[in-house]
Scaffold this motif. Structure first.
Motif, short mmCIF file in Angstrom:
data_model
loop_
_atom_site.label_atom_id
_atom_site.label_comp_id
_atom_site.label_asym_id
_atom_site.label_seq_id
_atom_site.Cartn_x
_atom_site.Cartn_y
_atom_site.Cartn_z
N PRO A 1 0.81 -1.22 0.00
CA PRO A 1 0.00 0.00 0.00
C PRO A 1 0.85 1.27 0.00
CG PRO A 1 0.00 -1.03 2.16
CD PRO A 1 0.70 -1.98 1.24
N SER A 2 0.25 2.32 -0.45
CA SER A 2 0.92 3.62 -0.50
C SER A 2 1.42 4.01 0.90
CB SER A 2 -0.10 4.64 -1.00
OG SER A 2 0.47 5.89 -1.09
N GLY A 3 2.66 4.39 1.00
CA GLY A 3 3.22 4.85 2.26
C GLY A 3 3.85 3.76 3.09
N VAL A 4 3.84 2.51 2.63
CA VAL A 4 4.37 1.42 3.44
C VAL A 4 5.91 1.42 3.47
CG1 VAL A 4 4.47 -0.39 1.63
CG2 VAL A 4 4.02 -1.04 3.99
N GLY A 5 6.53 2.04 2.46
CA GLY A 5 7.99 2.10 2.44
C GLY A 5 8.64 1.38 1.26
N LYS A 6 7.87 1.08 0.22
CA LYS A 6 8.44 0.40 -0.96
C LYS A 6 9.56 1.22 -1.58
CE LYS A 6 4.52 0.63 -3.21
NZ LYS A 6 3.70 1.36 -2.25
N GLY A 7 9.26 2.51 -1.81
CA GLY A 7 10.26 3.38 -2.45
C GLY A 7 11.51 3.49 -1.62
N THR A 8 11.34 3.56 -0.29
CA THR A 8 12.48 3.69 0.62
C THR A 8 13.36 2.44 0.55
OG1 THR A 8 11.02 4.97 2.06
CG2 THR A 8 13.09 4.18 3.03
N GLU B 1 0.00 3.10 11.71
CA GLU B 1 1.37 3.46 11.35
C GLU B 1 1.44 3.85 9.86
OE1 GLU B 1 4.11 4.02 12.94
OE2 GLU B 1 5.56 3.98 11.29
N ARG C 1 2.76 7.44 8.40
CA ARG C 1 3.85 7.58 7.41
C ARG C 1 3.40 8.39 6.20
NH1 ARG C 1 6.43 1.47 7.35
NH2 ARG C 1 6.84 1.43 9.60
N ARG D 1 5.04 11.95 5.17
CA ARG D 1 5.74 12.14 3.89
C ARG D 1 5.38 13.49 3.27
NH1 ARG D 1 4.99 7.65 -0.72
NH2 ARG D 1 3.04 8.75 -1.07
N ASN E 1 7.14 -4.19 7.15
CA ASN E 1 8.09 -3.07 7.31
C ASN E 1 7.76 -2.30 8.59
OD1 ASN E 1 10.00 -1.10 6.99
ND2 ASN E 1 8.87 0.02 5.40
N ASP E 2 8.26 -2.88 9.71
CA ASP E 2 8.11 -2.19 10.99
C ASP E 2 9.39 -1.41 11.21
OD1 ASP E 2 7.53 -1.37 13.49
OD2 ASP E 2 7.14 -3.34 14.35
N ASP E 3 10.45 -2.13 11.62
CA ASP E 3 11.74 -1.48 11.72
C ASP E 3 12.38 -1.52 10.32
OD1 ASP E 3 14.16 -0.55 13.33
OD2 ASP E 3 14.92 -2.28 12.21
N LEU E 4 12.73 -0.36 9.79
CA LEU E 4 13.21 -0.28 8.41
C LEU E 4 14.44 -1.16 8.17
CD1 LEU E 4 12.99 1.03 5.58
CD2 LEU E 4 14.40 2.90 6.44
N1 LIG Z 1 10.12 1.25 8.53
C1 LIG Z 1 9.77 2.54 8.49
N2 LIG Z 1 9.58 3.20 9.63
C2 LIG Z 1 9.21 4.52 9.61
N3 LIG Z 1 9.08 5.24 8.48
C3 LIG Z 1 9.26 4.63 7.33
C4 LIG Z 1 9.62 3.25 7.26
N4 LIG Z 1 9.76 2.91 5.94
C5 LIG Z 1 9.48 4.04 5.23
N5 LIG Z 1 9.19 5.07 6.05
C6 LIG Z 1 8.79 6.43 5.67
O1 LIG Z 1 7.43 6.33 5.24
C7 LIG Z 1 7.16 7.24 4.19
C8 LIG Z 1 6.59 6.46 3.02
O2 LIG Z 1 7.61 5.66 2.47
P1 LIG Z 1 7.71 5.44 0.91
O3 LIG Z 1 8.98 4.69 0.66
O4 LIG Z 1 7.53 6.73 0.18
O5 LIG Z 1 6.45 4.51 0.66
P2 LIG Z 1 5.80 3.92 -0.66
O6 LIG Z 1 6.85 4.00 -1.74
O7 LIG Z 1 5.45 2.53 -0.32
O8 LIG Z 1 4.62 4.76 -0.95
C9 LIG Z 1 8.47 7.94 3.86
O9 LIG Z 1 8.46 9.20 4.47
C10 LIG Z 1 9.52 7.03 4.49
O10 LIG Z 1 10.66 7.76 4.89
#
Ligand SMILES: Nc1ncnc2c1ncn2[C@@H]1O[C@H](COP(=O)(O)OP(=O)(O)O)[C@@H](O)[C@H]1O
Ligand SMILES: Nc1nc2c(ncn2[C@@H]2O[C@H](COP(=O)(O)OP(=O)(O)O)[C@@H](O)[C@H]2O)c(=O)[nH]1
Length: 401
Positions: A141-148, A258, A262, A266, A300-303
């Protein structure tokens, strides 16, 4: 269908492995029923490579529908039948990054397209030398941290991974560059390209159109890198249904609260867009975790922990063993005049000219035992190496006359 190529058809086409090259034309028989002619179509500088099929039972030439990006015309090619479903075509006077091409004539994809179109179909797929690492599809889902997570992977292993740049009709965010994060495009342009078969998959997500072009995946594969696709669950399902082999990873948030935190932190979406993404997130998590669509689900709890687990499932936990293997293979030049022969899945390419003193140094083995993929897209996993003395004599290989 186009004009028939001006092929010179030789009588001597009875041997299934026969190579017969006359300038631009290659004639090759497959089984006892069909002969393929591969050669120039059109005139002069407008010539492209064409394919004709001779049906022996009816004594008729058929012009098939040709799919896939085709090789540029070269003055000569050699060809050999592989497993009765594809022909390996080696372009003369080319380097190994562009000289191995597969003409698929009876693969699952070709049969499927032939049934869809109701015509005889063949499909080109370029061969890529190098380790056959299948693409990685990452959804969540959007905001889960895929891009990160993907950004970390690309930063730590720049030689190993390449990102498939999707097309989208959504507006760019402040930090996003066209051609890097997405190809930002107009809806009508994208819809036309979808009609023309340029997309591997596409889906409407959060009110916009997103899609992966075949070219975006092929460009990464051509660089010898493992392709990463960041696509939604619908896209993942389409890729699963396509002939592109991939590993499917779903990234899950530790909790819905959570995820919302996030997304808000963002700061890239309006409140309305955030609400839409959160509504869609529920269905995505349900589908992603319950359909059996994904090979792996990572929370994706702890990055750092999630990144570690992602590396582990990609075989990178020991540091970089696989990444090191991926250094680009040395480029080999295959001259116009060369001969090929085949034993099992190995092709001996003899590039020796009569004047050369050390023939063995100019013979190469193309090992096709680990090839993966194919049309639509590249055929990966070709292994090319210099032939040792035991391979160049009478040990297994017969040199084609
Ligand atoms: N494990 C994590 N714990 C806390 N924040 C996170 C974690 N992973 C990602 N984030 C933050 O959450 C936000 C959304 O991450 P993002 O990579 O843009 O998500 P997506 O690509 O899935 O939409 C960003 O601001 C990122 O820095
Ligand atoms: N099907 C499909 N989905 C895509 C593609 N590119 C991106 N997406 C998905 O579209 C959704 C929205 O992406 P984006 O607008 O970048 O927002 P974000 O996920 O919040 O960063 C995400 O689920 C992406 O995985 C694509 O080429 N095809």
């Amino acid at each position: 269908m186009g004009e028939a190529p001006a092929f010179i058809v030789d009588d001597d086409v009875s041997n299934g492995l026969l190579l017969k090259s006359k300038g631009c034309e290659t004639i090759i028989s497959m089984g006892c029923n069909r002969t393929f002619a591969i050669g120039a179509m059109g005139n002069g500088s407008d010539s492209t490579i064409g394919v004709l099929i001779f049906e022996k039972s009816t004594s008729e030439w058929v012009i098939p529908t040709v799919l896939g990006m085709k090789p540029a015309l070269s003055k000569g090619h050699s060809a050999i039948v592989l497993d009765e479903d594809r022909i390996l075509v080696i372009k003369g006077n080319s380097t190994s990054d562009d000289c191995f091409w597969f003409l698929e004539v009876n693969t699952a994809f070709v049969r499927e397209q032939s049934a869809r179109l109701g015509t005889e179909v063949v499909a080109w797929s370029k061969g890529v030398v190098g380790e056959a690492q299948i693409p990685v599809v990452i959804s969540g889902p959007s905001g889960v941290g895929k891009g990160t997570l993907i950004a970390k992977l690309m930063e730590d292993f720049p030689m190993m991974f390449g990102f498939s740049v999707s097309h989208t009709t959504r507006a760019p965010r402040n930090n996003e560059q066209n051609g890097v994060h997405y190809h930002f495009t107009e809806r009508d342009v994208m819809e036309n390209d979808i009609q023309d078969g340029k997309f591997l998959e596409f889906a409407a997500v959060h009110g916009n159109l997103y899609g992966t072009s075949v070219e975006s995946v092929e460009m990464v594969t051509d660089q010898g890198k493992r392709c990463i696709l960041d696509i939604d669950v619908q896209g993942a399902r389409s890729v699963r249904a396509s002939s592109l082999e991939a590993i499917f990873v779903f990234i899950c948030p530790p909790s819905f609260e959570e995820l919302e935190k996030r997304l808000r932190a963002r700061g890239t979406e309006t409140e309305e867009q955030i609400q839409k993404r959160l509504r869609n997130a529920k269905a995505e998590i349900d589908q992603g975790t319950s359909l059996g669509l994904f090979d792996n689900c990572l929370i994706n709890d702890d990055l750092e922990m999630c990144y570690k687990n992602l590396k582990k499932l990609l075989g990178l936990s020991d540091g970089s063993a696989k990444a090191n293997n991926l250094s680009a293979p040395e480029t080999v030049h295959v001259p116009l005049e060369h001969t090929i022969s085949k034993v099992d899945q190995k092709i001996l390419i003899n590039c020796t000219t009569p004047q050369q003193e050390k023939p063995a140094s100019n013979m190469f083995v193309l090992d096709l035992s680990s090839i993966k993929g194919g049309a639509p897209g590249r055929t990966r996993g070709l292994n090319l190496y210099e032939a040792g003395p035991s391979m160049t004599g009478c040990n297994g290989f017969k040199t084609a006359s």
